[in-house]
Design an enzyme around this catalytic site. Structure first.
Site, short mmCIF file in Angstrom:
data_model
loop_
_atom_site.label_atom_id
_atom_site.label_comp_id
_atom_site.label_asym_id
_atom_site.label_seq_id
_atom_site.Cartn_x
_atom_site.Cartn_y
_atom_site.Cartn_z
N CYS A 128 73.30 -28.00 17.96
CA CYS A 128 74.11 -27.99 19.19
C CYS A 128 73.32 -28.44 20.42
CB CYS A 128 74.70 -26.61 19.41
SG CYS A 128 75.62 -26.01 18.00
N HIS A 270 76.42 -25.82 26.63
CA HIS A 270 77.02 -25.96 25.31
C HIS A 270 78.10 -24.88 25.17
CE1 HIS A 270 77.82 -25.99 21.16
NE2 HIS A 270 77.08 -24.94 20.86
N ASN A 300 83.89 -24.43 19.53
CA ASN A 300 82.52 -24.94 19.49
C ASN A 300 82.47 -26.26 18.72
OD1 ASN A 300 79.82 -25.48 18.97
ND2 ASN A 300 79.29 -23.39 18.37
N1 COA Z 1 88.64 -11.64 13.39
C1 COA Z 1 88.72 -10.29 13.34
N2 COA Z 1 87.64 -9.52 13.14
C2 COA Z 1 86.46 -10.11 12.96
C3 COA Z 1 86.32 -11.51 12.98
C4 COA Z 1 87.46 -12.28 13.20
N3 COA Z 1 87.43 -13.62 13.27
N4 COA Z 1 85.02 -11.82 12.80
C5 COA Z 1 84.36 -10.66 12.65
N5 COA Z 1 85.24 -9.63 12.74
C6 COA Z 1 84.96 -8.19 12.64
C7 COA Z 1 83.79 -7.87 11.76
O1 COA Z 1 84.18 -7.81 10.41
C8 COA Z 1 83.37 -6.54 12.29
O2 COA Z 1 84.20 -5.55 11.77
P1 COA Z 1 83.62 -4.11 11.34
O3 COA Z 1 83.09 -3.53 12.61
O4 COA Z 1 84.81 -3.42 10.78
O5 COA Z 1 82.54 -4.41 10.34
C9 COA Z 1 83.68 -6.63 13.78
O6 COA Z 1 84.62 -7.71 13.92
C10 COA Z 1 82.47 -6.91 14.63
O7 COA Z 1 81.77 -8.00 14.04
P2 COA Z 1 80.48 -8.56 14.70
O8 COA Z 1 79.96 -9.69 13.86
O9 COA Z 1 79.53 -7.42 15.03
O10 COA Z 1 81.08 -9.12 16.06
P3 COA Z 1 80.34 -9.62 17.33
O11 COA Z 1 80.79 -8.85 18.49
O12 COA Z 1 78.85 -9.76 17.08
O13 COA Z 1 80.91 -11.11 17.48
C11 COA Z 1 80.41 -13.41 17.08
C12 COA Z 1 80.70 -12.05 16.44
C13 COA Z 1 80.23 -14.42 15.96
C14 COA Z 1 81.58 -13.82 17.96
C15 COA Z 1 79.12 -13.28 17.93
O14 COA Z 1 78.08 -12.69 17.18
C16 COA Z 1 78.65 -14.60 18.43
O15 COA Z 1 79.30 -15.26 19.21
N6 COA Z 1 77.44 -15.05 18.01
C17 COA Z 1 76.91 -16.34 18.41
C18 COA Z 1 77.60 -17.40 17.58
C19 COA Z 1 77.37 -18.78 18.10
O16 COA Z 1 77.50 -19.03 19.26
N7 COA Z 1 77.04 -19.69 17.18
C20 COA Z 1 76.84 -21.04 17.48
C21 COA Z 1 75.58 -21.25 18.22
S1 COA Z 1 75.40 -22.90 18.64
#
Ligand code: COA
Length: 343
Positions: A128, A270, A300
């Site tokens: 990215c 980004h 993204n």
């Molecule tokens: N819909 C509903 N629930 C979801 C879900 C979705 N699409 N994705 C995950 N969940 C759930 C998980 O299963 C988890 O449930 P649980 O608590 O029962 O186990 C809960 O939501 C929390 O998951 P978690 O992974 O801890 O969420 P988070 O707050 O960390 O958010 C991201 C997840 C991916 C949005 C976040 O970590 C993020 O943005 N990371 C950076 C990703 C990124 O930018 N990548 C590209 C970089 S260039």
């Protein structure tokens, strides 16, 4: 001498898929996706569209702009783009979703599609942050040769073909798209690429990874795949890295440039997650309005997100001559960095 951006373009697939549409296929909801990422929709390329198809469209839009054409007629646009294509000396495409694995580069396919027969062509793999890396690479290659005057720099991605649609934590984040800029070496030192900082932290290489298909883990004859090649991500790790990467890059760019943050007209980050930008803005005490955000619409698009945003801003008239624009990217590798551009 200066390296100026003289044209911008983008290409977005036709099919728009909302969070509600996704929720009919996977266990998710509009509320969860919006509240955790700021994403409302994404565009998904059809089965027959590959990275170079979107890249060539974005390139043609940028090349036509250089020839003075910004209208909607595709034949007129193609004529205008074809003229400018002959003046391009170098094509650099940042992508993690190339048409072909290894060779040929997507840039070579695009060179052929747009008729830029005088251009050298190569791809860059910096995830990215690819467009930020690509701008500096192209600017450097223009600077060191009196023969090279113009370069085409693109970010182009078909991420939805590499997403794991069984992993709701990653697949909802990605969209497809391409963005392009035309760079020109000029004697006008009042505008152009002012400064770039590029960083990498390879210790985090497994945080965002496509494990299969490379020489570390090649396919063997007769092997049956359990699942297609997909992007795996440790969301929490990437989130923490990203907030620090945005904060550190902006601080370093303005410090090295001897610039006060108030002098920056717009920051183009980004577009990975609106919460990453909000957290960084808070840490930096920069008003959120200074950041241009369009993630709600496109999700993204990896290396394409910054050039898509630049083209959108350019065509909306949001970029004024002389404005200081700061880009900041972060992603797989792990890589990060940014550019300051005098528009
Ligand atoms: N819909 C509903 N629930 C979801 C879900 C979705 N699409 N994705 C995950 N969940 C759930 C998980 O299963 C988890 O449930 P649980 O608590 O029962 O186990 C809960 O939501 C929390 O998951 P978690 O992974 O801890 O969420 P988070 O707050 O960390 O958010 C991201 C997840 C991916 C949005 C976040 O970590 C993020 O943005 N990371 C950076 C990703 C990124 O930018 N990548 C590209 C970089 S260039």
């Amino acid at each position: 001498m200066a390296i100026e951006i003289i044209g911008t373009g983008k290409a977005i697939p036709q099919k728009r898929v909302t969070n509600d549409d996704l929720a009919t296929r996977i266990d998710t909801s509009d509320e969860w996706i919006r509240s955790h990422t700021g994403i409302a929709s994404r565009y998904i390329a059809d089965e027959n569209t590959a990275c170079s198809d979107l890249a060539a469209e974005a390139a043609k839009n940028a090349l036509a702009m250089v020839a003075g054409y910004t209208g909607q007629d595709s034949a007129e646009r193609d004529r205008a783009a074809a003229q400018t294509a002959l003046s391009i000396d170098l094509i650099v495409i940042a992508t993690v979703t190339a048409d072909y694995f290894g060779t040929p580069s997507t840039a070579c396919v695009v060179q052929h599609k747009i008729g830029a027969v005088n251009a050298a062509a190569m791809d860059i793999s910096a995830a990215c942050t690819g467009f930020v890396y690509g701008l500096e690479t192209a600017a450097g290659l223009l600077s060191v040769s009196s023969k090279r005057k113009r370069a085409l720099v693109l970010g182009s991605e078909i991420l939805t073909k590499m997403a794991d649609w069984n992993d709701r934590g990653t697949c909802v984040l990605f969209g497809d798209g391409a963005g392009a800029v035309v760079l020109e070496k000029t004697d006008n030192s009042k505008s152009g690429l002012l400064q770039t900082l590029l960083f990498a932290d390879g210790s985090g290489y497994e945080s965002l990874i496509e494990r299969r298909g490379g020489t570390r883990n090649p396919f063997k004859a007769g092997e049956t795949l359990e699942k297609s090649i997909v992007i795996e991500m440790n969301g929490q790790e990437v989130y923490n890295f990203a907030v620090k990467a945005v904060t550190d890059t902006i601080n370093a760019l303005i410090k090295e440039g001897g610039i006060n943050i108030d002098e920056i007209a717009r920051i183009v980050p980004h577009q990975a997650n609106a919460r990453i930008v909000q957290a960084a803005a808070k840490r930096l005490r920069i008003p959120l309005e200074k950041f241009y955000l369009n993630i709600e619409e496109y999700a993204n698009t990896s290396s394409a997100s910054i050039p898509i945003a630049l083209d959108e801003m350019n065509r909306k008239g949001l970029l004024k001559k002389g404005d200081l624009i700061l880009t900041v990217g972060f992603g797989g590798g792990l890589t990060y960095g940014g550019n300051i551009i005098i528009w």
